[in-house]
Design an enzyme around this catalytic site. Sequence first.
Site, mmCIF file in Angstrom:
data_model
loop_
_atom_site.group_PDB
_atom_site.id
_atom_site.type_symbol
_atom_site.label_atom_id
_atom_site.label_comp_id
_atom_site.label_asym_id
_atom_site.label_seq_id
_atom_site.Cartn_x
_atom_site.Cartn_y
_atom_site.Cartn_z
ATOM 1 N N PHE A 158 -49.139 41.514 -42.134
ATOM 2 C CA PHE A 158 -50.537 41.091 -42.094
ATOM 3 C C PHE A 158 -50.915 40.983 -40.578
ATOM 4 C CE2 PHE A 158 -53.839 38.064 -41.979
ATOM 5 C CZ PHE A 158 -54.590 38.625 -42.883
ATOM 6 N N ASP A 170 -63.527 25.145 -38.071
ATOM 7 C CA ASP A 170 -62.697 26.237 -39.113
ATOM 8 C C ASP A 170 -62.966 26.040 -40.591
ATOM 9 O OD1 ASP A 170 -60.859 28.307 -39.531
ATOM 10 O OD2 ASP A 170 -59.306 26.933 -39.892
#
Lengths: 369, 1192
Positions: free
Chosen positions: B554, B414
């Site tokens: 979000f 990541d």
Amino acid sequence: MMASSYNAKEEDRHQPGATGHVGSGTMTNKMPDNTAFKQQRLPAWQPILTAGTVLPAFFVIGLLFIPIGVGLFVTSNNIKEFEIDYTGVDMSSPCYSCSQSYSWNNTKSCTCSVPFSLDQPFESNVFMYYGLSNFYQNHRRYVKSRDDSQLNGDKTSLQSPSKECEPYRSSDKPIAPCGAIANSLFNDTLELYYIDPNGSRTAIPLVKKGIAWWTDKHVKFRNPSGNNNLTVVFQGTSKPVNWRKPVFELDPSDSDNNGFINEDFIVWMRTAALPTFRKLYRIIQKKPNNMTPTLPRGEYILEVTYNYPVRSFDGRKRMILSAISWMGGKNPFLGIAYITVGSVCFCLGLVLLSIHYRYGKRNSADISS
Amino acid sequence: MDFSVLRNLISRYCAGEEYWVDSRTVYIGHKEPPPAAEAYIPQRYPDNRIVSSKYTLWNFIPKNLFEQFRRIANFYFLLIFLVQLIIDTPTSPVTSGLPLFFVITVTAIKQGYEDWLRHKADCSINECPVDMVQQGTVVRTQSSKLRVGDVVMVREDETFPCDLILLSSSRGDGTCYVTTTSLDGESSHKTYYAVPDTMAFKTEQEVDSLHATIECEQPQPDLYKFVGRINIYKEREDPIARPLGAENLLLRGATLKNTGHIYAVAIYTGMDTKMALNYQSKSQKRSAVEKSMNAFLIVYLCILISKAVINTVLKYAWQWSADRDEPWYNHRTEIDRERHVVIRAFTDFLAFMVLFNYIIPVSMYVTVEMQKFLGSYFIAWDKDMYDEELGVGAQVNTSDLNEELGQVEYVFTDKTGTLTENNMEFIECCVDGHVYIPHAICNGQILSAASSIDMIDSSPGGYRREHEDLFFRALCLCHTVQAKEEETVDSIKRGIHLGKPTSFYISSSPDEVALVEGMKRLGYTYLRLKDSHMEILNKDDEIERFELLHVLNFDSVRRRMSVIVKSSSGEYLLFCKGADTSIFPRVVSGKVEQVRARVEQNAVEGLRTLCVAYRSLSPAEYEEACHQLSDAKLALKDREQRLAQAYDLIERDFTLLGATAVEDRLQEKAADTIESLQKAGMKVWVLTGDKMETAAATCYASKLFRRSTQILELTKKRTEEQSLHDVLFDLSRTVLRQRSLSGLSVECQDYGLIIDGATLSAVLKPSPESSGSGNYREIFLEICRNCSAVLCCRMAPLQKAQIVKLIKASKEHPITLAIGDGANDVSMILEAHVGIGIMGKEGRQAARNSDYAIPKFKHLKKMLLVHGHFYYIRIAELVQYFFYKNVCFIFPQFLYQFFCGFSQQPLYDTAYLTLYNISFTSLPILLYSLIEKHISIEMLKRDPTLYKDVAKNALLRWPVFLYWTCLGLFNACIFFFGAYFLFDNTTFTSNGQLMTTNTQMMFGNWTFGTLVFTVLVFTVTLKLALDTHHWTWINHFVIWGSLLFYVIFSLLWGGIIWPFLNYQRMYYVFMQMLSSGPAWLGIILLIAISLLPDVVKKVLCRTLWPTATERAQRVRADGVHEGSVSPATGPDPSPVAGGGGSERDMLCPARTCEGERGGEGVRAARTYDSMMSHNPNYLLSQPLDHAPSDGH
């Protein structure tokens, strides 16, 4: 310890629920200890097997093994051994008739004389062996067919032998000694006569004591205690089916060699490793005066009381006379093997040396440039 | 047990999609709804008892035994044991019964003890007191007595006893704060809301008067998902229905904070709570070593069976004549004779199986488990992987995969929080192309930054001023940050500590904190959220109040969030911030071009950019939006989808205000780590949700891409121009052409691929219309295989897992490793062979779901290159050695059958058979497999290429296995035939009187076996000694100790008449053997012959075809030879303390080696330098730490 850690992890995996902290030992939240062990930095010797380091070892092994091998080989070659097959397979063999006419029920024993001659005299103590081949003393059914407690003089085992002894456990009364091994005790009698050049026969004295392991004779094998009269002790037992006489008559002349502690019997009870084997029978001791050899060169006669049938399973019976040395009996294998391994090591050492010089240098050149 | 299976099934089918299993109706306070509503159906739910224990007093023995015998090793033991009991067995049942009994008993005791602990823990949890509201009063009761529908009062700092729906809180606004640290590790305070209709109930009596039902879904394990509806009945009115979401659900295990007390109603209890559902076991991962181990086992099983079959057949062939079968001296028993020949043959077969069963090294399982379990402590103990700042070291969640760490071929990482610090710092913002930089951090940089923006047209004016105000307000309002006034929250979490110590911000997203703090520095301070009013301290120290009407949260699909506020002037405003790609298409006005240029520039520099836009809503528009939102929120079915639709409708027609740039520092040594991993032959893929430019910049900074890397793009932008098909073929042609050339040319071009989420899903989507060229997957994989680095940007969390799966399933079946820190990485962590979690700022979810957790990305280097490498060689040797030593052990026994009439006569005594694997040869290999270091830690770290030597399961491949097996067979033959020739036809005799007279006794079969066994134990142990490269005192102790133990044991075993044995076959056998000269000579000879070939092979291989590892060992050895003290070999524990000179001496050869392989090192250094000069903005914390500093 093994089992506990073996399962600890499994536990962690399956463990659901609220108490998730029971087994998780690997969690650390504090600074790990800076110990050499935990940081995997224990001081260590770090040998590497390279041509350079192994070379000396090879040469040393080569130089050690070759002399040892030569020594062994020479010693082994110097040991005199004489072997004669008296099974009586051939028509011409003196024991042919005995081997043919054999049956267990014979009350009269068959004897035969086998003449032979020794080309070289035997100097020191001579050991007399009988050898059997194709006789599977190491067959599992056979090996386990004994009762060690009975042989150790245990009274209860005497009366009720172990089940392992089947089918040689009891006839009508319990058999002592029970089992297949005891039942098939080698019962040929071998006698040795020297034929003087003038034709007269001299019996050679055969010592029958000291042929079994000391520990076997004195610790492992014991007659049932209680009475010095073995006949009484063995009352209520019967002799093994193939035996002609009961166990307490194996050597009536010497009470120390009678019953379970009969040395011939003990020797027989140590089952051989391989189907061809020899067992120590008698010792021919060196004469007190060192002048004459134990067995001088000349003609001999082996007198066999032929009791033991081997023809049915293609067996052979042999009588072996052997001298011994510090390394035991005649054994060329060990010497040859030592010489071979020593030479191989030495050759490998040379090969490695050349490799070391050709490649080792190049490699280190590679690396250091 | 059965419960969890069921639960697994349920969760498997329900995960991901909104699947309505069933709903439950909860009657608050067990009150029946008014007759108008549907009938009251009392439902049965589990009580609030937590049961984590497995056994009860009664079912312990059967259940535990069952569990234990499900394990293959135990079951095999049991089977052999039973066979031994049933048939006439060559070896006593004790040989397998005793170890079995031992293992089972110890395990049972341990499990019983652990279960007792669990019982106790369960008890204390179930009995902990809970305040329940009954008939208007608070009643104290035990936690386990709670039932669904009970109303509970929870006080501050208490933990919720079950999953609750918040009814009201002591705070006036119906909110409460909660930390979920014990659930997901996030220590930030989260706000939960009560339904407006119930938040007014302040006292017990009022709460008790509430008449309502809750309809909700059946429990599901996802912590963040919940849909339900509360129906409130009031006097003679239709029930009011309110939607319930995850923001209303208080989870068991979470703790109430900053709130006096709350009233809530229990909806999931006991084992239904989300916490309990989440404690299910993860799917088990099996390592490659384990797979090859099992393959080897099958081979050995085949060998075992064929050995038994061969022997059985030969036995009956040999026994054809009755004289052989039953010579007069060796009759069968009557029972045996009567048995049918088939039964006899089958029994014989089983007996042979029993005799040879040791060839399957059952103890190997025990040793391997133990090695893994104990070995994993070294990871947790490693102080190099301890992070001072966080105060945590590496964590091992499963020790099954230790060796897999040495096998990694693909690393999926990541970006945010993994490669980077996830420590956001506000850098700049740009309003209509005007750049603002907070003075506090960028002192003096304002000029340089300003100079770079002069190309942007700047026309000051009212319009701009207005936008500026709006922009700052937007950033102050459009977030979910909480202002905290107390200092007790641990300060690590909070990151940078700025401004007044009395207040700081917490949020689950560090970007938001950075933005709000940046705003503070620019003069606009967000104060707090009070009574749904957000308060801002503006530049002029005035407090502005905005009413917060809606938060459009979000999510990673929309990649933006919005708020709808009402200003004090009564204006409705929608502020939205989000990724540029999700904002620009929705913008209708504003200086798009300037902002876009700035955003792109920032992105190239590796900054995280967000765009800010607004829309002012007319009251009518607002009403409509409200309506849409509440409609969607009320929906029980497809709520997410409908919400998304609603958001989509509301968030449009924006006016672009500007953009922000936030810096996320690269983690310390991240570049060095990536470089090392690549040198170690691993392919590093970065999977990120970030935009391409930002991600690419990070990749450059972290040296994933170099200047020389040719970048291949497979992005939406490109596929819009050309068809996907063409692009793919284009790329593959480029790559393949290069590869065919590279055979000739020296310089090898490396490729980097950039692919985005949209294109990826297009690639992975099976295209039905073009079946011929439909298989893009293969072409894509082909391209990937030839790229040294791949960057996947714009990835959804699920796509990350998809990528990992795709690579896993490709035809080489490479070993993959996924590393990440956030909840969005969990899917890929679970998918990859090895999942590593970073204990980062985005909570502990990743760390919790991972196999290993490390504090920082840089620790991955030691984890893989050192620990992985060590574990791999250790376990590989362990496995091979175990098979080897059991071949050595059993094969002589097989050979012996040919000489004992196939009668299953064991060669060795029972004690030797039992103890061989348990004690004579167990400890040396275990200790070897724990502490062997064939090469020093420093060397492994310095030369990552050594990792290639163990790649692809190199030490457990079939040729290696074959070598070990052949070596075992060879040794076995040497043992057996050596002894055979010693015994055969000769006078291999003993001095039977123990040195008194020179008398020669004969040896029997047990001496034969003991001789073989002695040679065996010595050879096998010395073979391990030859393989040991790292002789610590432990090795010495264990190796010589176990040989000594063997000798002492044998002396003892043969030394006395053991009263409990019914046979005395070993009596004095060992001593008699040792009293014979030839036995000694024979033993020495046989050991020498057995070890010789292996030594020669080792030396030759090392000299003629040395591997990199062996070369490195040589370097070290030479170093020692020359007498230079080096930290690698000396006892000096600190690697840093080593003199620079010797360090360099040792480095040079390694460098040259690697230089030969393609000159990577040099080129890398050059490009790196050029990058540094080219772009001063590269934000490397430690620019030159990639090599040990050898400059002085």
